[in-house]
Design an enzyme around this catalytic site. Structure first.
Site, PDB file in Angstrom:
ATOM      1  N   ASP A 185      -0.870  -0.122 -13.413  1.00 18.33           N
ATOM      2  CA  ASP A 185       0.051  -0.803 -12.427  1.00 18.33           C
ATOM      3  C   ASP A 185       0.190  -2.322 -12.682  1.00 18.33           C
ATOM      4  O   ASP A 185       1.236  -2.961 -12.816  1.00 18.33           O
ATOM      5  CB  ASP A 185      -0.644  -0.894 -10.958  1.00 18.33           C
ATOM      6  CG  ASP A 185      -0.818   0.396 -10.385  1.00 18.33           C
ATOM      7  OD1 ASP A 185      -0.709   1.269 -10.786  1.00 18.33           O
ATOM      8  OD2 ASP A 185      -0.785   0.460  -9.010  1.00 18.33           O
TER       9      ASP A 185
ATOM     10  N   GLY B 186       0.703  -1.146  -0.043  1.00 20.55           N
ATOM     11  CA  GLY B 186       0.006   0.175   0.030  1.00 20.55           C
ATOM     12  C   GLY B 186       0.828   1.194  -0.124  1.00 20.55           C
ATOM     13  O   GLY B 186       0.231   2.086   0.324  1.00 20.55           O
TER      14      GLY B 186
ATOM     15  N   LEU C   6       4.230   1.379  -4.405  1.00 24.51           N
ATOM     16  CA  LEU C   6       4.978   0.948  -5.387  1.00 24.51           C
ATOM     17  C   LEU C   6       4.367  -0.348  -6.021  1.00 24.51           C
ATOM     18  O   LEU C   6       5.221  -1.353  -6.736  1.00 24.51           O
ATOM     19  CB  LEU C   6       6.239   0.502  -4.607  1.00 24.51           C
ATOM     20  CG  LEU C   6       7.227   1.701  -3.780  1.00 24.51           C
ATOM     21  CD1 LEU C   6       8.388   1.252  -3.114  1.00 24.51           C
ATOM     22  CD2 LEU C   6       7.417   2.660  -5.053  1.00 24.51           C
ATOM     23  N   GLY C   7       3.114  -0.651  -6.068  1.00 22.49           N
ATOM     24  CA  GLY C   7       2.499  -1.520  -6.758  1.00 22.49           C
ATOM     25  C   GLY C   7       2.640  -2.747  -6.258  1.00 22.49           C
ATOM     26  O   GLY C   7       2.734  -3.926  -6.942  1.00 22.49           O
ATOM     27  N   SER C   8       2.494  -2.875  -4.893  1.00 21.59           N
ATOM     28  CA  SER C   8       2.571  -4.390  -4.409  1.00 21.59           C
ATOM     29  C   SER C   8       1.445  -5.217  -4.711  1.00 21.59           C
ATOM     30  O   SER C   8       1.647  -6.464  -5.234  1.00 21.59           O
ATOM     31  CB  SER C   8       2.533  -4.095  -2.659  1.00 21.59           C
ATOM     32  OG  SER C   8       1.550  -3.442  -2.575  1.00 21.59           O
TER      33      SER C   8
END
Ligand code: MEV
Length: 333
Positions: A164, A114, A117-119
């Site tokens: 993303d 969250g 960084l596109g987790s």
């Protein structure tokens, strides 16, 4: 068992506005989520996740509603992680034509959850790849991107762009405008990331921008302005003009701040980067907390961020030209 991995990303430009059909330029970075999937004899899903900034949790569940996860971390945090995995499992089952397939799933991620960084996209993309391969089906990255997008749409109540998930599936720098997703050439981009240790609620932040945009014409103009800025950014990218890219990143941060998605700690890190001589700096992703990205070929921004109150971690991130990939495949089928 199959282990697949997929990269995280930073937004050079265009988050939030991309949800309304404006272009955006996310870039994959060399931080990965790895998902190991092993088929089970029954239809249950067992998930073990560590390093998701969730203190680590193990949970066993099936689709029955009375089968609540047995874990000792807050249910909302578990749900946030589990929902993406659940949606990825559904996509893998559907793609392989095996609606009752059960899996043991282990997730390891270097990407804070969250934090912009596109987790979630990386976990979803890697999960779909590993899940389908484990069932004997190999999907091209474009289809994995499409399925991961549909999984995100489901979890985020219909509020997601393709940015993303496409970036994580294909790697590199990409341009996304509505359904049009493509790879673009990028010069060497000296990214520095500052992380405040926190996270933003993507769904709530996206809904907040939507409400502002519906209430005020100037908020709608701000979203459209981000689109114009991205188009200028594409020219700067093609020309390899890092100075102009930095200047446009600064503008982009200002417009995101006007839309209410920055935070005190994100602003503090952006200003620390600028004061240190970064070419430009902006928040990345949904905002509300998490990460900023700056452009600086020198060590100065990273050092300054290390001493900035509210910054928990600062590091350099390289563009990752690899998208989703298999890390390990054992033929246990
Ligand atoms: C979140 O990483 C990026 C947003 O633009 C949402 C999306 O594109 O789905 C805020």
């Amino acid at each position: 068992m199959v282990v697949s991995s997929a990269p995280g990303k930073v937004y050079l430009f265009g988050e939030h506005a991309v949800v309304y059909g404006e272009p955006a330029v996310p870039c994959a970075i060399e931080l990965r989520a790895r998902v190991a999937v092993e088929a089970r004899d029954d239809d249950r899903i067992r998930v073990h996740a560590e390093d998701l900034s969730l203190n680590g949790f193990t949970v066993e569940y099936s689709d029955e509603s009375d089968d609540a996860p047995d874990v000792d971390v807050s249910e909302s945090l578990v749900r946030a992680g589990i929902e993406y995995i659940d949606a990825a499992v559904e996509q893998a089952r559907e793609a392989a034509g095996r609606p009752d397939a059960g899996f043991d799933i282990t997730i390891e991620s270097e990407i804070p959850l969250g934090a912009g960084l596109g987790s979630s996209a990386a976990v979803t993309v890697a999960g779909i790849d590993a899940g389908t391969r484990e069932l004997g089906v190999e999907l091209p990255p474009e289809e994995i991107a499409d399925r991961a997008y549909r999984a995100e749409l489901e979890v985020q109540d219909g509020e997601a762009s393709r940015a993303d998930t496409f970036c994580s599936a294909t790697g590199g720098a990409v341009r996304v405008e509505g359904d049009d997703c493509r790879a673009i050439d990028a010069p060497d981009l000296p990214f520095v990331i500052g992380f405040d240790g926190g996270a933003g609620d993507t769904g709530r932040l996206v809904a907040g921008v939507r409400a502002l945009r519906e209430e005020y014409d100037f908020a709608a103009d701000t979203v459209a302005g981000i689109g114009d800025l991205v188009r200028s950014g594409e020219d700067a990218l093609a020309a390899g003009d890092l100075d102009e890219l930095g200047e446009l990143m600064d503008f982009n941060h200002g417009l995101l701040e006007a839309l209410g998605v920055s935070s005190r700690s994100l602003d503090a890190m952006v200003w620390a980067a600028r004061d240190a001589g970064a070419l430009g700096a902006k928040l990345t992703g949904a905002g509300g907390g998490g990460c900023i990205v700056a452009l600086d070929p020198t060590d100065r921004t990273e050092t300054a961020l290390t001493f900035t109150p509210g910054c928990e971690d600062a590091f350099r991130a390289e563009l990752d030209t690899d998208g989703v990939r298999v890390e390990d495949e054992e033929d246990v089928r």
